[in-house]
Design an enzyme around this catalytic site. Sequence first.
Site, short mmCIF file in Angstrom:
data_model
loop_
_atom_site.label_atom_id
_atom_site.label_comp_id
_atom_site.label_asym_id
_atom_site.label_seq_id
_atom_site.Cartn_x
_atom_site.Cartn_y
_atom_site.Cartn_z
N PRO A 65 56.10 27.00 10.55
CA PRO A 65 56.67 26.32 11.72
C PRO A 65 55.70 26.42 12.90
O PRO A 65 55.00 27.43 13.04
CB PRO A 65 57.96 27.08 11.98
CG PRO A 65 57.83 28.37 11.29
CD PRO A 65 56.87 28.18 10.17
N HIS A 66 55.66 25.39 13.71
CA HIS A 66 54.76 25.41 14.86
C HIS A 66 55.30 24.52 15.97
O HIS A 66 56.07 23.59 15.71
CB HIS A 66 53.35 24.98 14.45
CG HIS A 66 53.28 23.69 13.70
ND1 HIS A 66 53.58 23.61 12.35
CD2 HIS A 66 52.99 22.44 14.10
CE1 HIS A 66 53.44 22.35 11.95
NE2 HIS A 66 53.10 21.62 13.01
N ALA A 67 54.88 24.83 17.19
CA ALA A 67 55.36 24.08 18.34
C ALA A 67 54.42 24.30 19.52
O ALA A 67 53.68 25.28 19.57
CB ALA A 67 56.77 24.52 18.71
#
Length: 154
Positions: A65-67
């Site tokens: 997951p990344h943001a």
Amino acid sequence: MNFANLLKPEAVKVLTSASSKKRLMHDLGDLAESAYGVKSSDVLNALLERESLGPTGVGHGVALPHARLEGLDRVVGAFVLLDKPIDFNSVDRQPVDIAFALFAPEDAGVEHLKALALVSRTLRNAAICSKLRSNPNAATLYTILISDEAAQAA
């Protein structure tokens, strides 16, 4: 770009409480807040928003997951090993027990991509994932990530 610059030892954790994808995202938010001082709710919202574009479960029990987040001056990461795999809507439909979250500044360019490539390349290595899964201790997990990177570079 290397793991020592990307990941603080205090951003590595073994989770026993994650029972769902959303709970894992919440735990990653709490971990990012304690390690990097970003607001947990902002992290959770950014991760869920990114996840709505498509699942970040890359297969073989691994999620990335990344943001992008306000308040960061560089790309940082958080690593969790789950004691029980959870459904993550991964591309191979396998449950996830390893998650490496990346958080980048709003204006991050190529550094975000370099970090994602580093983490992806490392966690595609079955031997590294096997070592991580067999060592449920945060300090040991951090050492494995740092030392395996050094071994790969040699």
